[in-house]
Design a protein around this motif. Sequence first.
Motif, PDB file in Angstrom:
ATOM      1  N   SER A 149      18.044  15.345  25.917  1.00  0.00           N
ATOM      2  CA  SER A 149      17.322  14.258  25.421  1.00  0.00           C
ATOM      3  C   SER A 149      15.858  14.483  25.068  1.00  0.00           C
ATOM      4  O   SER A 149      15.317  15.552  25.572  1.00  0.00           O
ATOM      5  N   THR A 150      15.140  13.800  24.237  1.00  0.00           N
ATOM      6  CA  THR A 150      13.632  13.981  23.928  1.00  0.00           C
ATOM      7  C   THR A 150      12.813  12.696  24.138  1.00  0.00           C
ATOM      8  O   THR A 150      13.381  11.742  23.831  1.00  0.00           O
ATOM      9  N   MET A 151      11.621  12.941  24.831  1.00  0.00           N
ATOM     10  CA  MET A 151      11.059  11.814  24.744  1.00  0.00           C
ATOM     11  C   MET A 151      10.387  11.413  23.462  1.00  0.00           C
ATOM     12  O   MET A 151       9.969  12.141  22.493  1.00  0.00           O
ATOM     13  N   PRO A 152      10.156  10.034  23.248  1.00  0.00           N
ATOM     14  CA  PRO A 152       9.724   9.418  22.001  1.00  0.00           C
ATOM     15  C   PRO A 152       8.305   9.600  21.990  1.00  0.00           C
ATOM     16  O   PRO A 152       7.457   9.086  22.898  1.00  0.00           O
ATOM     17  N   ASN A 153       7.641  10.204  20.721  1.00  0.00           N
ATOM     18  CA  ASN A 153       6.543  10.469  20.717  1.00  0.00           C
ATOM     19  C   ASN A 153       5.602   9.381  19.751  1.00  0.00           C
ATOM     20  O   ASN A 153       4.424   9.082  19.881  1.00  0.00           O
ATOM     21  N   GLN A 154       6.446   9.100  18.788  1.00  0.00           N
ATOM     22  CA  GLN A 154       6.004   8.123  18.062  1.00  0.00           C
ATOM     23  C   GLN A 154       7.097   6.955  17.812  1.00  0.00           C
ATOM     24  O   GLN A 154       8.221   7.292  17.341  1.00  0.00           O
ATOM     25  N   ALA A 163       7.569   7.154  33.431  1.00  0.00           N
ATOM     26  CA  ALA A 163       7.730   7.267  34.610  1.00  0.00           C
ATOM     27  C   ALA A 163       9.150   8.184  34.947  1.00  0.00           C
ATOM     28  O   ALA A 163       8.960   8.738  35.886  1.00  0.00           O
ATOM     29  N   ALA A 164      10.278   7.582  34.303  1.00  0.00           N
ATOM     30  CA  ALA A 164      11.520   8.108  34.735  1.00  0.00           C
ATOM     31  C   ALA A 164      11.522   9.465  34.225  1.00  0.00           C
ATOM     32  O   ALA A 164      12.283  10.390  34.995  1.00  0.00           O
ATOM     33  N   ALA A 165      10.775  10.072  33.188  1.00  0.00           N
ATOM     34  CA  ALA A 165      10.798  11.688  32.866  1.00  0.00           C
ATOM     35  C   ALA A 165       9.975  12.370  33.872  1.00  0.00           C
ATOM     36  O   ALA A 165      10.447  13.698  34.060  1.00  0.00           O
ATOM     37  N   ILE A 166       8.760  11.665  34.492  1.00  0.00           N
ATOM     38  CA  ILE A 166       8.075  12.791  35.434  1.00  0.00           C
ATOM     39  C   ILE A 166       8.400  12.291  36.637  1.00  0.00           C
ATOM     40  O   ILE A 166       7.923  13.393  37.783  1.00  0.00           O
ATOM     41  N   ALA A 167       9.294  11.628  37.145  1.00  0.00           N
ATOM     42  CA  ALA A 167       9.706  11.357  38.581  1.00  0.00           C
ATOM     43  C   ALA A 167      10.337  12.519  39.207  1.00  0.00           C
ATOM     44  O   ALA A 167      10.040  12.804  40.386  1.00  0.00           O
ATOM     45  N   VAL A 403       3.139  15.095  31.931  1.00  0.00           N
ATOM     46  CA  VAL A 403       2.964  14.082  30.959  1.00  0.00           C
ATOM     47  C   VAL A 403       2.374  15.050  29.843  1.00  0.00           C
ATOM     48  O   VAL A 403       2.927  14.766  28.478  1.00  0.00           O
ATOM     49  N   ARG A 404       1.327  15.734  30.048  1.00  0.00           N
ATOM     50  CA  ARG A 404       0.879  16.827  28.872  1.00  0.00           C
ATOM     51  C   ARG A 404       1.995  17.256  28.115  1.00  0.00           C
ATOM     52  O   ARG A 404       2.054  17.517  27.154  1.00  0.00           O
ATOM     53  N   ILE A 405       2.935  18.079  28.968  1.00  0.00           N
ATOM     54  CA  ILE A 405       3.786  19.102  28.585  1.00  0.00           C
ATOM     55  C   ILE A 405       4.902  18.051  27.569  1.00  0.00           C
ATOM     56  O   ILE A 405       5.182  18.437  26.691  1.00  0.00           O
ATOM     57  N   LEU A 406       5.270  16.775  28.214  1.00  0.00           N
ATOM     58  CA  LEU A 406       6.289  16.090  27.594  1.00  0.00           C
ATOM     59  C   LEU A 406       5.922  15.526  26.290  1.00  0.00           C
ATOM     60  O   LEU A 406       6.442  15.207  25.438  1.00  0.00           O
ATOM     61  N   LEU A 407       4.291  15.398  26.160  1.00  0.00           N
ATOM     62  CA  LEU A 407       3.956  14.631  24.822  1.00  0.00           C
ATOM     63  C   LEU A 407       3.666  15.855  23.777  1.00  0.00           C
ATOM     64  O   LEU A 407       3.757  15.592  22.662  1.00  0.00           O
ATOM     65  N   ARG A 408       3.722  17.078  24.362  1.00  0.00           N
ATOM     66  CA  ARG A 408       3.444  18.273  23.324  1.00  0.00           C
ATOM     67  C   ARG A 408       5.027  18.552  22.726  1.00  0.00           C
ATOM     68  O   ARG A 408       5.148  19.069  21.760  1.00  0.00           O
ATOM     69  N   ASP A 409       5.990  18.809  24.215  1.00  0.00           N
ATOM     70  CA  ASP A 409       7.301  19.274  23.722  1.00  0.00           C
ATOM     71  C   ASP A 409       7.948  18.176  24.430  1.00  0.00           C
ATOM     72  O   ASP A 409       8.227  18.610  25.639  1.00  0.00           O
ATOM     73  N   GLY A 410       8.625  17.227  23.930  1.00  0.00           N
ATOM     74  CA  GLY A 410       9.360  16.229  24.707  1.00  0.00           C
ATOM     75  C   GLY A 410      10.994  16.369  25.082  1.00  0.00           C
ATOM     76  O   GLY A 410      11.580  15.468  25.603  1.00  0.00           O
ATOM     77  N   ARG A 411      11.152  17.840  24.944  1.00  0.00           N
ATOM     78  CA  ARG A 411      12.711  17.920  25.169  1.00  0.00           C
ATOM     79  C   ARG A 411      12.873  18.156  26.564  1.00  0.00           C
ATOM     80  O   ARG A 411      12.052  18.557  27.383  1.00  0.00           O
ATOM     81  N   LEU A 412      14.090  17.555  27.138  1.00  0.00           N
ATOM     82  CA  LEU A 412      14.401  17.595  28.569  1.00  0.00           C
ATOM     83  C   LEU A 412      15.750  18.343  28.764  1.00  0.00           C
ATOM     84  O   LEU A 412      16.508  18.072  27.917  1.00  0.00           O
ATOM     85  N   VAL A 413      16.019  19.076  29.885  1.00  0.00           N
ATOM     86  CA  VAL A 413      17.183  19.684  30.128  1.00  0.00           C
ATOM     87  C   VAL A 413      17.546  19.295  31.514  1.00  0.00           C
ATOM     88  O   VAL A 413      16.798  18.727  32.517  1.00  0.00           O
ATOM     89  N   GLY A 505      18.848   7.130  39.451  1.00  0.00           N
ATOM     90  CA  GLY A 505      18.492   7.570  38.321  1.00  0.00           C
ATOM     91  C   GLY A 505      18.725   8.839  37.675  1.00  0.00           C
ATOM     92  O   GLY A 505      19.469   9.750  38.546  1.00  0.00           O
ATOM     93  N   THR A 506      18.194   9.516  36.711  1.00  0.00           N
ATOM     94  CA  THR A 506      18.609  10.712  36.227  1.00  0.00           C
ATOM     95  C   THR A 506      17.866  11.661  36.778  1.00  0.00           C
ATOM     96  O   THR A 506      16.773  11.266  37.297  1.00  0.00           O
ATOM     97  N   VAL A 507      18.157  12.981  36.673  1.00  0.00           N
ATOM     98  CA  VAL A 507      17.194  14.277  37.100  1.00  0.00           C
ATOM     99  C   VAL A 507      16.990  15.067  35.890  1.00  0.00           C
ATOM    100  O   VAL A 507      18.121  15.605  35.643  1.00  0.00           O
ATOM    101  N   LEU A 508      15.790  14.923  35.228  1.00  0.00           N
ATOM    102  CA  LEU A 508      15.626  15.956  33.977  1.00  0.00           C
ATOM    103  C   LEU A 508      14.577  16.535  34.313  1.00  0.00           C
ATOM    104  O   LEU A 508      13.494  16.026  34.578  1.00  0.00           O
ATOM    105  N   ASP A 509      14.415  17.706  33.655  1.00  0.00           N
ATOM    106  CA  ASP A 509      13.130  18.628  33.724  1.00  0.00           C
ATOM    107  C   ASP A 509      12.627  18.886  32.383  1.00  0.00           C
ATOM    108  O   ASP A 509      13.530  18.891  31.470  1.00  0.00           O
ATOM    109  N   ALA A 510      11.415  19.262  32.246  1.00  0.00           N
ATOM    110  CA  ALA A 510      10.751  19.549  31.030  1.00  0.00           C
ATOM    111  C   ALA A 510      11.342  20.786  30.460  1.00  0.00           C
ATOM    112  O   ALA A 510      11.116  21.982  31.650  1.00  0.00           O
ATOM    113  N   TYR A 511      11.631  21.073  29.200  1.00  0.00           N
ATOM    114  CA  TYR A 511      12.351  22.116  28.769  1.00  0.00           C
ATOM    115  C   TYR A 511      11.095  23.291  28.777  1.00  0.00           C
ATOM    116  O   TYR A 511      11.409  24.446  29.019  1.00  0.00           O
TER     117      TYR A 511
END
Length: 554
Positions: A149-154, A163-167, A403-413, A505-511
Amino acid sequence: MSLKVPKASGPDLFKPGYKHLSGLEESVLRNIAAAGELSEIVRTSFGPNGRNKLIINHLGRLFVTNDAATIIREIEVAHPAAKLLVMAAQAQEAEMGDATNLVLIFAGELLKRAEHLLTMGLHPSEVIQGYEMALEKGREELETELVTSTMPNQPLPTVDQLAAAIAPSLASKQPGSERFLSHLVAEAALTVMPKNPRDFNVDSVRVVKIMGGSLDKSRVVRGMVFGREPEGTVKSAKKAKVAVYTCGLDISQTETKGTVLLKNANDLLDFTRGEERQLEGYISEIADSDVKLVIAGSGVGDLALHYFNRFGIAVVKCLSKFDLRRLCRVFGATPLARLGAPTPEEAGFIDVFETIEIGGDRVTVFRQEQGEKTRTATIVLRGATSNHLDDLERSIDDGVNNVRILLRDGRLVPGAGASEIELARRVQDYGAKTPGLAQHAIRRWGESMEVVPRTLAENAGLAAEDVVAALYGAHSNDEVDAGVDIDAENPPAIRRVTDTNDPRGTVLDAYAAKDWAIKLATEAAISVLRVDSIIVAKQAGIAPPKQQGHWDED
């Protein structure tokens, strides 16, 4: 008749005191052992069940933490090969701010697996070639097959989405508190988010630690919280104009010494009046320009403080040049190196300046009203001990970097070891189809990926072999998101980590963080394997002076 070839480290090559270690036994295997030892130190601190290390550094400061970046920064690693791993982990910390432990344990495992190949007779260059091929294949599979999945940037992600992505990152540092902390970090980050999210600056989110109370009393303040109260009698102001000075607010001292002859009592009374009038003139000028708050980057004299109180101007002393720079960003002010009224361009502005009491400590809050975009947000952390607060601050720092990583590259694995087991499976299949001796190293690279789920299982007190076997079974049935369930009571301790219906909840890491960690760890391992000699120069030292005879003879 055979000719004797002179050794490169002969008696005439180096000065006395040099150490020269070469060959497989003396250099390569020693390096691998040293790197493995460092890897083992931080391995037990990996994941939500990782244990803390109690470190006392060379200055006698105490650290209780499971943060790998702090551990390797505070222990002084002397072995040159282990230093290569430390440098790779530091590069990960500087670039991504997270996943430093992954770099160390994966690099250590790669070297451990390479040791077996080298003792079996493979040349280091064949192992290196295999590792490079495996790295290329692994990164390609991670990018094309495992991104879920990918974090929405716009438009911007909501507080809950962020919060769910960085938890998961915070759960590995502060298990049990990750939901509360991730909401704090997400709220603070979105408060200061610039128009272009890629320009998000981690320095915009500050942390202030206040002893006492419990973690659930922590909160986010729009603006900056400063850990000391104002110097004078004025303690609060609203819609205030601000002037920031880097020079001392006091009577200026002359550069040369002089002698003054006083003839009578009037001369003594008039002696300092000129300087007082000059200082009063400066502060009167500041008051006439409607400045209600002065930030002093240096000392504030008693006389200057008297005049500031008389004109109703608040004075806050800030001796840290870094905090002074941040305050200038909050106010939109220019720091002045001269005493006097600021020009309209140099002056700053703050909506609310107040002194409040939090847990018995008096702190100054510079706050911007709701609805206006603020340049700085502060997370006020509460806790029982200073060590716990320090560890919470390090966790918050990791969360903000995520947060900085996900805003620049929102991909999650998938996290919890799911991505690593899938990479292990795919790279080992690739190695089995590769001709030549490099295939052994490729398969070892794939096997090294097992270290992540294995370590997570071991640290959670689970049977690691059974967990890894169950994961391989699930992944061969196309369950790409099957990861380690550290809370499982019964085997097999695995779960689907991308299942949105799971109450945990889900367990996703920043790609991006995982990709960098794999790359840096492999490159560090290859750097160690490329070494075939260790040459240590004699340590420099000053010899004691030669004494002529006995010191007491004269």
